[in-house]
Design an enzyme around this catalytic site. Sequence first.
Site, PDB file in Angstrom:
ATOM      1  CB  CYS B 105      -0.919   0.016   1.228  1.00 20.28           C
ATOM      2  SG  CYS B 105      -1.987   1.481   1.257  1.00 20.28           S
ATOM      3  CB  CYS B 108      -2.019   4.516   4.407  1.00 21.55           C
ATOM      4  SG  CYS B 108      -3.390   3.748   3.543  1.00 21.55           S
ATOM      5  CB  SER B 109      -0.175   0.428   6.426  1.00 27.73           C
ATOM      6  OG  SER B 109      -1.046   0.948   7.412  1.00 27.73           O
ATOM      7  CB  CYS B 110      -4.836  -0.604   2.509  1.00 26.43           C
ATOM      8  SG  CYS B 110      -5.468   1.079   2.517  1.00 26.43           S
TER       9      CYS B 110
END
Lengths: 91, 206
Positions: B105, B108-110
């Site tokens: 991602c 962000c950090s999906c």
Amino acid sequence: MTDQIAPLEAGTQVRVDHVDPDAYKRPPAYAEGAEGTVTAVRGEFIPPEHTTAEPLVAVQFAATDLWSDTDDQNQTIQVDIWADCLQEVSG
Amino acid sequence: MNDPGDLPGSGAHPEDRARGLQSLLIEKELLSTDLVDEVVSKYEDDIGPMNGKQVVARAWRDSDYRERLLADSTATLEEEGLTGLDGVEIIVVENTEQLHNVMVCTLCSCFPWPVLGLPPTWYKQPGYRARMVKRPRETLREDFDLPLDEDVEIRVRDTSAEVRYMVLPQPPDGIEDISADKLPEYVTREAMIGVERLGDKHVSDL
């Protein structure tokens, strides 16, 4: 805002439009202005801070079309992009 | 780019900071210890890569399930109660000899937490997120000890809030000799992210 002629479908060649989409729908910076191929229609989703659903499509790019300093001929990047950030290109 | 030294509390260890926040919220009665315990136990027991491992193991031994999973991942996972993210698609992508999918991602950090649990720390860091999208072959070789020949296509899936990905890795050799209930043990979270390849190994190596 560009007019969408018809819903985008798999196989369509598209370019990521360098306009100023709202902050919640902005495609990744590395894809700005790049040309790729729609590989799938993901469906309709409600973007963050929006109230109505909009179409999202899967677009695939060759690494060499995104960056000038890569020579990996066998690398692709697939990103899901809001349909109204894409412009169909011919040929 | 933010200099982390400018941010309040930036000198504190993340764990100490979290503990401090938790104490304060409990003191102000905005949070209960019961709720914290419930969420922690949910993530320890119910949500985590064991869900993804079950899915992969089943796909390895049941070709009808595998076909349904790849054709409409979200619907198939929902049947097993493995979503929980409303309005979000989880797409399972299959790795083969010639095609290697890996997810990141960049924004962000999906992460597909219903099947893989919480993302590993390295997944959330700027280094991984910047390098994996641009130099996946190098990053896999150098950071994950996974060299891939130039004739293997690497397809980076940049995951988003709306559409998340999970890799269906190739099975290792020798799975025919493994019983169905033990098979999930041969799947790893790293293989379901795409930073490990099981297909080049034998079950006796795992």
